[in-house]
Write a protein that holds these residues in place. Structure first.
Motif, PDB file in Angstrom:
ATOM      1  N   GLU A   3       0.956  -1.375   0.299  1.00  0.00           N
ATOM      2  CA  GLU A   3      -0.117   0.057   0.038  1.00  0.00           C
ATOM      3  C   GLU A   3       0.946   1.409   0.049  1.00  0.00           C
ATOM      4  OE1 GLU A   3      -2.678  -0.039   2.911  1.00  0.00           O
ATOM      5  OE2 GLU A   3      -3.841  -2.056   2.510  1.00  0.00           O
ATOM      6  N   TYR A   4       2.021   1.263   0.830  1.00  0.00           N
ATOM      7  CA  TYR A   4       2.976   2.116   0.681  1.00  0.00           C
ATOM      8  C   TYR A   4       4.233   1.518   1.052  1.00  0.00           C
ATOM      9  CZ  TYR A   4       2.662   2.176   5.513  1.00  0.00           C
ATOM     10  OH  TYR A   4       2.629   1.803   6.830  1.00  0.00           O
ATOM     11  N   ARG A  61      -2.066   7.281  -2.688  1.00  0.00           N
ATOM     12  CA  ARG A  61      -2.123   7.275  -1.158  1.00  0.00           C
ATOM     13  C   ARG A  61      -2.350   8.692  -0.769  1.00  0.00           C
ATOM     14  NH1 ARG A  61      -2.186   3.187   2.582  1.00  0.00           N
ATOM     15  NH2 ARG A  61      -2.864   4.722   3.723  1.00  0.00           N
ATOM     16  N   PHE A 103      -4.602  11.225   1.734  1.00  0.00           N
ATOM     17  CA  PHE A 103      -3.664  11.799   3.018  1.00  0.00           C
ATOM     18  C   PHE A 103      -3.676  13.368   3.097  1.00  0.00           C
ATOM     19  CE2 PHE A 103       0.244  13.173   5.086  1.00  0.00           C
ATOM     20  CZ  PHE A 103       0.202  12.052   6.174  1.00  0.00           C
ATOM     21  N   ASN A 157      -7.320  14.433   4.152  1.00  0.00           N
ATOM     22  CA  ASN A 157      -7.329  14.046   5.560  1.00  0.00           C
ATOM     23  C   ASN A 157      -6.863  15.186   6.389  1.00  0.00           C
ATOM     24  OD1 ASN A 157      -6.329  12.857   8.313  1.00  0.00           O
ATOM     25  ND2 ASN A 157      -8.281  11.658   7.713  1.00  0.00           N
ATOM     26  N   THR A 158      -5.618  15.466   6.009  1.00  0.00           N
ATOM     27  CA  THR A 158      -4.524  16.483   6.767  1.00  0.00           C
ATOM     28  C   THR A 158      -5.412  17.963   6.758  1.00  0.00           C
ATOM     29  OG1 THR A 158      -2.662  15.536   6.171  1.00  0.00           O
ATOM     30  CG2 THR A 158      -2.532  17.951   6.744  1.00  0.00           C
ATOM     31  N   LEU A 177       2.106   7.258   7.954  1.00  0.00           N
ATOM     32  CA  LEU A 177       1.370   5.947   7.562  1.00  0.00           C
ATOM     33  C   LEU A 177       1.857   4.925   8.497  1.00  0.00           C
ATOM     34  CD1 LEU A 177       0.947   6.519   3.699  1.00  0.00           C
ATOM     35  CD2 LEU A 177      -0.713   6.592   5.295  1.00  0.00           C
ATOM     36  N   ARG A 217      -1.355   6.668  11.095  1.00  0.00           N
ATOM     37  CA  ARG A 217      -2.253   8.042  11.103  1.00  0.00           C
ATOM     38  C   ARG A 217      -2.412   8.396   9.571  1.00  0.00           C
ATOM     39  NH1 ARG A 217      -2.089  10.982  16.123  1.00  0.00           N
ATOM     40  NH2 ARG A 217      -2.528  13.017  14.887  1.00  0.00           N
ATOM     41  N   LYS A 218      -3.539   8.797   9.300  1.00  0.00           N
ATOM     42  CA  LYS A 218      -4.073   9.129   7.904  1.00  0.00           C
ATOM     43  C   LYS A 218      -3.904  10.578   7.329  1.00  0.00           C
ATOM     44  CE  LYS A 218      -7.226   5.220   7.853  1.00  0.00           C
ATOM     45  NZ  LYS A 218      -8.680   4.706   7.663  1.00  0.00           N
ATOM     46  N   GLY A 219      -3.391  11.197   8.226  1.00  0.00           N
ATOM     47  CA  GLY A 219      -2.913  12.660   8.141  1.00  0.00           C
ATOM     48  C   GLY A 219      -2.136  13.323   9.029  1.00  0.00           C
TER      49      GLY A 219
END
Length: 392
Positions: A75-76, A152, A156, A159-160, A315, A319-321
């Motif tokens: 995914e990353y 991704r 991100f 969300n931030t 990530l 955390r998504k942001g």
């Protein structure tokens, strides 16, 4: 990855077909690292293993890693799998959570190819199969992860930005910082976070710490990083989920980072050690809180070591942001020096070259003096003749 494949040619992925050891089991890699011993096998459930956790496993000299989840999902580009493969540590991936439930702590296990075996009635019996994450598979998954990075990045960023609006008051409203024993006003402050490369970067600034004697703030496990280098933290800030009892009992002043509603899971742990911590409710991460607190208390300079500053960092932390981090850095930026990666500026080959030039410069006046002094010139000629005789 060709260099890495060559490096691993004599390891588990080459000559050795089996790997045996005692199982140490934990769903949380942080907890496992506190008790696993060299030569034991780590059994974890850590999707997209981060670099800091992987470095901990390498330093503990584990024999192998059995992961119920994918160590690198694609995914990353999480860095943990790369670090383990570079160290020659076998990784058996995706064995499933059943292994965590059925294995016993300290039970002997064997990793054979892509099979996990346990002893039953005096014989090794297969209990699960997984995917052996070797250098070739690692490169394939890393390639997929890099291709997905832009995909991704969009959520991100969204969300931030969304949480930046919600957490605006975190940086625009003054923190209710308790009265501290250690004054920060007018002082240099070093904030140590146990992020990627923190050991190397902390070592790189050791001369600065020795000469300036700044206030040392350990963010959770960052306090242990300071103790490892022989420094005692002045303050420990965090939710207390990854700092050792040794660090908490070091004499440092403790500030427990509580949720904005005042809920403070870490407070009970600190008080159980007979300590009386400060409790500071705030949004954001504990490292954000430490930097903002130093800024508002009048620190002259804030030096961040091991801090989380980009998307992969966050990530890996789940955390998504990174809203609060961006806002805090916007506020404290005039006094902030980020030492992340500073160790890379001092490569060994550069140092060797500099030392060679310094040596040559030091020899120049000696050689010049010898050439104009008849006695030295005579000795030099004798020495040269001696060399010609020894090496014709």
């Amino acid at each position: 990855m060709k260099g890495r494949e060559l490096m691993l040619s004599g390891s588990f992925f080459g000559r050795e077909k089996t790997c045996r050891g005692k199982a140490v089991i934990d769903r949380r890699t942080k907890r496992l690292l506190s008790r696993i011993l060299p030569g034991e096998i780590a059994v974890i459930n850590h999707r997209d293993l981060d670099e800091v956790a992987a470095e901990g496993l390498v330093r503990k000299r584990v024999k192998a890693v059995i992961n119920a989840s994918p160590t690198l999902s694609g995914e990353y580009p999480a860095a943990g799998a790369t670090r383990l493969v570079e160290a020659g540590i076998p990784i058996l991936d995706r064995v499933g959570e059943k292994v965590l439930k059925e294995l016993r702590e300290g039970e002997p296990i064997e990793l054979k190819g892509e099979s996990l075996l346990r002893m039953k009635d005096g014989c090794w019996e297969e209990m699960a199969k997984g995917e052996l994450l070797d250098a070739i598979r690692l490169e394939e998954q890393l390639s997929r992860a890099r291709d997905r990075l832009e995909e991704r990045l969009k959520p991100f960023i969204r969300n931030t930005l969304r949480y930046a609006g919600q957490e605006e008051s975190f940086v625009t409203t003054r923190l209710d910082v308790p009265t501290l024993r250690v004054p920060l006003r007018g002082k240099d402050v070093v904030v140590v976070v146990r992020g990627a490369g923190y050991r190397e970067d902390l070592t790189a600034i050791r001369s600065y710490i020795r000469e300036v004697d700044p206030v040392l703030i350990g963010v959770d496990g960052g306090a242990d990083a300071l103790l490892e280098r022989g420094w005692t933290p002045d303050l420990i800030v965090g939710d207390m989920d990854s700092v050792s009892d040794q660090a908490l009992l070091s004499g440092a002043e403790i500030i427990v980072h509580a949720y904005p509603d005042g809920h403070s899971p870490g407070q009970k742990r600190v008080e159980s050690l007979g300590l009386a911590p400060h409790v500071l409710p705030a949004a954001g991460t504990s490292e954000d809180l430490a930097m903002l607190m130093a800024f508002e208390e009048g620190a002259e300079l804030i030096v961040a070591v091991g801090s989380h500053s980009h998307m992969i960092d966050f990530l890996e932390k789940g955390r998504k942001g990174m809203a609060s981090t961006i806002l805090v850095r916007m506020k404290v930026g005039t006094r902030l020096v980020d030492a992340k990666g500073v160790s890379r500026l001092y490569q060994k080959d550069v140092r060797a070259r500099e030392i060679a030039w310094l040596g040559a410069a030091a020899l120049f006046p000696l050689v010049s003096f010898a050439l104009v002094n008849p006695k030295f010139l005579h000795l030099f000629r004798l020495f040269w003749l001696y060399l010609r005789i020894l090496f014709p």
